[in-house]
Design a protein around this motif. Structure first.
Motif, PDB file in Angstrom:
ATOM      1  N   ILE A   1      40.024  48.568  44.900  1.00 56.54           N
ATOM      2  CA  ILE A   1      40.682  49.511  45.821  1.00 56.54           C
ATOM      3  C   ILE A   1      40.124  49.401  47.243  1.00 56.54           C
ATOM      4  CG2 ILE A   1      39.154  51.520  45.571  1.00 56.54           C
ATOM      5  CD1 ILE A   1      41.723  53.192  45.063  1.00 56.54           C
ATOM      6  N   ASN A   2      38.938  48.842  47.374  1.00 57.00           N
ATOM      7  CA  ASN A   2      38.274  48.725  48.686  1.00 57.00           C
ATOM      8  C   ASN A   2      37.753  47.291  48.838  1.00 57.00           C
ATOM      9  OD1 ASN A   2      36.971  49.303  51.106  1.00 57.00           O
ATOM     10  ND2 ASN A   2      35.166  50.165  50.095  1.00 57.00           N
ATOM     11  N   PRO A   3      38.685  46.345  49.018  1.00 62.20           N
ATOM     12  CA  PRO A   3      38.309  44.924  48.910  1.00 62.20           C
ATOM     13  C   PRO A   3      37.300  44.480  49.973  1.00 62.20           C
ATOM     14  CG  PRO A   3      40.590  45.170  49.679  1.00 62.20           C
ATOM     15  CD  PRO A   3      40.118  46.531  49.266  1.00 62.20           C
ATOM     16  N   GLN A   4      36.333  43.708  49.521  1.00 56.68           N
ATOM     17  CA  GLN A   4      35.276  43.192  50.406  1.00 56.68           C
ATOM     18  C   GLN A   4      35.506  41.726  50.769  1.00 56.68           C
ATOM     19  OE1 GLN A   4      32.958  45.354  51.621  1.00 56.68           O
ATOM     20  NE2 GLN A   4      34.283  46.807  50.557  1.00 56.68           N
ATOM     21  N   ALA A   5      36.632  41.185  50.370  1.00 62.21           N
ATOM     22  CA  ALA A   5      36.986  39.791  50.654  1.00 62.21           C
ATOM     23  C   ALA A   5      38.491  39.678  50.463  1.00 62.21           C
ATOM     24  CB  ALA A   5      36.242  38.863  49.694  1.00 62.21           C
ATOM     25  N   PRO A   6      39.118  38.611  50.990  1.00 59.97           N
ATOM     26  CA  PRO A   6      40.568  38.464  50.821  1.00 59.97           C
ATOM     27  C   PRO A   6      41.004  38.549  49.364  1.00 59.97           C
ATOM     28  CG  PRO A   6      39.795  36.955  52.500  1.00 59.97           C
ATOM     29  CD  PRO A   6      38.561  37.586  51.899  1.00 59.97           C
ATOM     30  N   THR A   7      40.229  37.971  48.463  1.00 65.22           N
ATOM     31  CA  THR A   7      40.434  38.197  47.025  1.00 65.22           C
ATOM     32  C   THR A   7      39.259  39.013  46.516  1.00 65.22           C
ATOM     33  OG1 THR A   7      41.645  36.142  46.681  1.00 65.22           O
ATOM     34  CG2 THR A   7      40.581  37.102  44.741  1.00 65.22           C
ATOM     35  N   HIS A   8      39.529  40.172  45.944  1.00 65.85           N
ATOM     36  CA  HIS A   8      38.471  40.983  45.334  1.00 65.85           C
ATOM     37  C   HIS A   8      39.077  41.677  44.124  1.00 65.85           C
ATOM     38  CE1 HIS A   8      34.978  44.122  45.873  1.00 65.85           C
ATOM     39  NE2 HIS A   8      34.984  43.566  44.681  1.00 65.85           N
TER      40      HIS A   8
ATOM     41  N   GLU B   1      37.339  25.960  47.029  1.00 65.27           N
ATOM     42  CA  GLU B   1      36.409  26.335  48.099  1.00 65.27           C
ATOM     43  C   GLU B   1      35.190  27.065  47.535  1.00 65.27           C
ATOM     44  OE1 GLU B   1      39.690  28.775  49.642  1.00 65.27           O
ATOM     45  OE2 GLU B   1      38.247  30.351  50.036  1.00 65.27           O
ATOM     46  N   GLY B   2      35.368  27.743  46.427  1.00 59.86           N
ATOM     47  CA  GLY B   2      34.268  28.474  45.799  1.00 59.86           C
ATOM     48  C   GLY B   2      34.459  29.971  45.892  1.00 59.86           C
ATOM     49  N   TYR B   3      33.821  30.668  45.000  1.00 59.42           N
ATOM     50  CA  TYR B   3      33.973  32.125  44.920  1.00 59.42           C
ATOM     51  C   TYR B   3      32.692  32.714  44.356  1.00 59.42           C
ATOM     52  CZ  TYR B   3      35.081  30.847  40.071  1.00 59.42           C
ATOM     53  OH  TYR B   3      35.037  30.326  38.807  1.00 59.42           O
ATOM     54  N   ARG B   4      32.594  34.017  44.413  1.00 62.67           N
ATOM     55  CA  ARG B   4      31.388  34.686  43.923  1.00 62.67           C
ATOM     56  C   ARG B   4      31.734  35.641  42.797  1.00 62.67           C
ATOM     57  NH1 ARG B   4      26.820  36.498  48.037  1.00 62.67           N
ATOM     58  NH2 ARG B   4      26.711  34.228  48.102  1.00 62.67           N
ATOM     59  N   LEU B   5      30.931  35.608  41.731  1.00 64.63           N
ATOM     60  CA  LEU B   5      31.033  36.557  40.612  1.00 64.63           C
ATOM     61  C   LEU B   5      29.790  37.424  40.620  1.00 64.63           C
ATOM     62  CD1 LEU B   5      32.292  34.221  37.723  1.00 64.63           C
ATOM     63  CD2 LEU B   5      33.630  35.664  39.269  1.00 64.63           C
TER      64      LEU B   5
ATOM     65  N   LEU C   1      35.077  37.649  43.912  1.00 63.84           N
ATOM     66  CA  LEU C   1      35.232  37.697  45.370  1.00 63.84           C
ATOM     67  C   LEU C   1      35.491  36.290  45.882  1.00 63.84           C
ATOM     68  CD1 LEU C   1      32.087  39.810  45.437  1.00 63.84           C
ATOM     69  CD2 LEU C   1      34.051  40.626  46.742  1.00 63.84           C
ATOM     70  N   GLY C   2      36.486  36.152  46.750  1.00 63.62           N
ATOM     71  CA  GLY C   2      36.769  34.831  47.296  1.00 63.62           C
ATOM     72  C   GLY C   2      37.659  34.924  48.510  1.00 63.62           C
ATOM     73  N   GLY C   3      37.899  33.755  49.092  1.00 63.65           N
ATOM     74  CA  GLY C   3      38.764  33.689  50.267  1.00 63.65           C
ATOM     75  C   GLY C   3      37.996  33.767  51.572  1.00 63.65           C
ATOM     76  N   ARG C   4      36.676  33.797  51.478  1.00 64.96           N
ATOM     77  CA  ARG C   4      35.822  33.702  52.675  1.00 64.96           C
ATOM     78  C   ARG C   4      34.468  33.162  52.246  1.00 64.96           C
ATOM     79  NH1 ARG C   4      31.859  37.730  52.947  1.00 64.96           N
ATOM     80  NH2 ARG C   4      32.291  39.749  51.983  1.00 64.96           N
TER      81      ARG C   4
END
Ligand code: 5GP
Ligand code: ZN
Length: 113
Positions: free
Chosen positions: A30-37, A79-83, A103-106
């Motif tokens: 609900i409060n995304p910290q990245a383009p994909t969250h 590009e990579g993402y974070r879990l 989290l991804g997209g940055r």
């Protein structure tokens, strides 16, 4: 049980669902910290990683598998993402139903803040 993520999994509280099966639900934060969250959760109420035990290994592994599949679908796998599993107060866990942040997209810094 009075649990926000149990209610989202049961569709008692609306969320933008990205994936679901009999065991796992993924939905937009609900409060995304990245383009994909996205949040990937088990339907089973498990409070945190401290409650992971042998009988739950497969379920917890499925969270990671679903996250990777969603990352591929959304074009952020190359590009990579974070879990992230936040566990407890110092890590900033605010919802005590285990959830895997995708989290991804940055780009992300390390060490995390
Ligand atoms: P934590 O801080 O526990 O690791 O992560 C909880 C996450 O749940 C946060 O990123 C927060 O934005 C998200 N969240 C909290 N309430 C809601 C809600 O009602 N709906 C959705 N979709 N996400 C939520
Ligand atoms: Zn729950």
């Amino acid at each position: 049980m009075d649990c926000l993520f149990c209610k989202i999994a049961a569709k008692e509280i609306p969320a933008e669902i990205a994936f679901e099966n009999e065991r796992v639900v993924a939905f937009a934060d609900i409060n995304p910290q990245a383009p994909t969250h996205l949040q990937i959760i088990p339907r089973e109420h498990i409070a945190s990683t401290l409650e992971v035990e042998p009988a739950r290994r497969e379920l917890i592994g499925e969270l990671v598998e679903v996250a990777a599949e969603l990352a591929r679908e959304r074009g952020i796998s190359d590009e990579g993402y974070r879990l992230v599993f936040n566990t407890g107060g110092a890590a900033g866990q605010s919802v005590y139903h285990i959830h895997l942040h995708l989290l991804g997209g940055r780009s992300f810094g390390w060490p995390p803040g």
